[in-house]
Write an enzyme that holds these catalytic residues in place. Structure first.
Site, PDB file in Angstrom:
ATOM      1  N   THR A 159     -33.473 -30.570  12.236  1.00 28.26           N
ATOM      2  CA  THR A 159     -33.776 -31.963  11.922  1.00 28.26           C
ATOM      3  C   THR A 159     -34.245 -31.955  10.475  1.00 28.26           C
ATOM      4  OG1 THR A 159     -34.497 -32.430  14.195  1.00 28.26           O
ATOM      5  CG2 THR A 159     -35.359 -33.884  12.508  1.00 28.26           C
ATOM      6  N   GLY A 189     -33.825 -37.095  21.475  1.00 22.86           N
ATOM      7  CA  GLY A 189     -34.941 -36.181  21.329  1.00 22.86           C
ATOM      8  C   GLY A 189     -36.184 -36.912  20.861  1.00 22.86           C
ATOM      9  N   ASP A 190     -37.044 -36.192  20.164  1.00 19.04           N
ATOM     10  CA  ASP A 190     -38.279 -36.797  19.673  1.00 19.04           C
ATOM     11  C   ASP A 190     -38.091 -37.571  18.382  1.00 19.04           C
ATOM     12  OD1 ASP A 190     -37.744 -34.386  18.279  1.00 19.04           O
ATOM     13  OD2 ASP A 190     -39.824 -34.266  17.626  1.00 19.04           O
ATOM     14  N   THR A 210     -39.994 -30.951  13.867  1.00 18.00           N
ATOM     15  CA  THR A 210     -38.664 -30.423  14.119  1.00 18.00           C
ATOM     16  C   THR A 210     -38.802 -29.326  15.165  1.00 18.00           C
ATOM     17  OG1 THR A 210     -38.816 -28.751  12.365  1.00 18.00           O
ATOM     18  CG2 THR A 210     -37.904 -30.871  11.750  1.00 18.00           C
ATOM     19  N   GLY A 211     -37.727 -29.084  15.894  1.00 15.80           N
ATOM     20  CA  GLY A 211     -37.764 -28.075  16.937  1.00 15.80           C
ATOM     21  C   GLY A 211     -37.222 -28.644  18.233  1.00 15.80           C
ATOM     22  N   GLY A 213     -37.191 -31.078  20.715  1.00 14.53           N
ATOM     23  CA  GLY A 213     -37.771 -32.404  20.797  1.00 14.53           C
ATOM     24  C   GLY A 213     -38.446 -32.694  22.114  1.00 14.53           C
TER      25      GLY A 213
END
Length: 307
Positions: A159, A189-190, A210-211, A213
């Protein structure tokens, strides 16, 4: 300005104009995101993003004005060059915060957003290779395919996020992504969820993630990180405490991937991660170019924090 490491070019593209007052922080984070969204070599954002299980690129994005706490977001948006600008239009030209799927696309057309073919030959080749690697039992149903295609944690993350502050105390944040590679269509996602992947309050500070989510969705990580700032934590302390929340979740250790960047109202910044050796990007008025600095590694409970 502060960003994930892949935001270096975006920061350098807009920072001189932010510094001289030609851009507001809201303009700066939007235009910086354009740079990453247009980079076909970044397979986690915009054009060239890795597609969903059926080979279509779906984009998520959000933007937040820290002065007014207004926000806009889109999820599962197909066929538009700059999802971050559609998100800003949601914020400024609609009564809503989050639009998804076909509704988001209809809104993008209504506001005249630039259409684009997002699927590049390189990204589609990766998708075809992934499909070809499946075993017969994994091809038996769409659900089985989805489980098999999304099991690689390194393809689940990626992201770009940007945080910006000017000398008038105005602050803004932006997040853009193509999401989890080979995901189920419609997965959000988030990144488009205000409070999870993105939160900004100019009275206090901003944070973005990021990662995986799903981890920040479960913890509402960005807003809780800003809450730590409001309670008196430094940027470093807030970032570490945020990652500690993720480390308490019961998940497969391979899927415990989360990174956060933090900027406070005074221009202090920090970043932390569940992974060692990661970096983040930043630039202030003392720097001629964007800098990369290490994120604080926050290992699971029982291990020591490493700066």
């Amino acid at each position: 300005m502060v960003a994930s490491a892949n935001g270096r070019a975006g920061i350098d593209a807009v920072f001189p104009r932010l510094l001289e007052g030609a851009l507001t922080p809201l303009d700066a984070v939007e235009e910086a995101a354009w740079v990453t969204e247009d980079d076909p070599a970044d397979h986690s954002v915009g054009t060239g993003g890795l597609p969903n299980i059926f080979g279509a690129v779906e984009l998520d994005a959000s933007i937040m004005d820290g002065t007014t706490l207004k926000a806009g977001a889109v999820a599962a948006l197909r066929g538009f060059r700059h999802p971050i600008s559609v998100a800003r239009a949601v914020m400024e030209r609609s009564p809503h915060v989050l639009l998804v799927g076909e509704g988001a696309a209809a809104f993008a057309r209504a506001v005249g957003a630039e259409a684009a073919v997002l699927e590049t030959a390189e990204a589609l080749a990766s998708w075809r290779t992934a499909i070809a690697s499946l075993h017969a039992e994994e091809l038996a149903s769409t659900l089985a395919m989805a489980r098999a295609l999304t099991r690689d944690p390194e393809r689940a993350v990626g992201t770009v996020n940007y945080l910006a502050l000017d000398d008038r105390g105005r602050m803004a944040s932006a997040v853009s992504t193509s999401g989890w590679a080979f995901k189920w269509p419609g997965r959000a996602g988030d990144s488009p969820v205000i409070g999870a992947g993105n939160y900004c309050d100019a009275r206090v500070g901003a944070a973005a993630c990021t990662g995986f989510g799903e981890l920040s969705l479960r913890t509402q990580l960005a807003s809780r990180c800003v809450g730590f700032l409001e309670a008196g934590a430094t940027c470093e302390e807030a970032a570490v405490r945020a990652i500690e929340l993720v480390n308490r979740l019961q998940v497969d250790p391979a899927e415990r991937i989360m990174h956060i960047v933090v900027l406070d109202r005074d221009g202090n910044h920090a970043a932390a991660s569940t992974r060692a050796g990661t970096t983040y990007a930043w630039r202030d008025g003392s720097q001629p170019h964007c800098q990369l600095s290490p994120r604080t590694h926050v290992p699971p409970e029982g291990s020591s924090v490493v700066g």
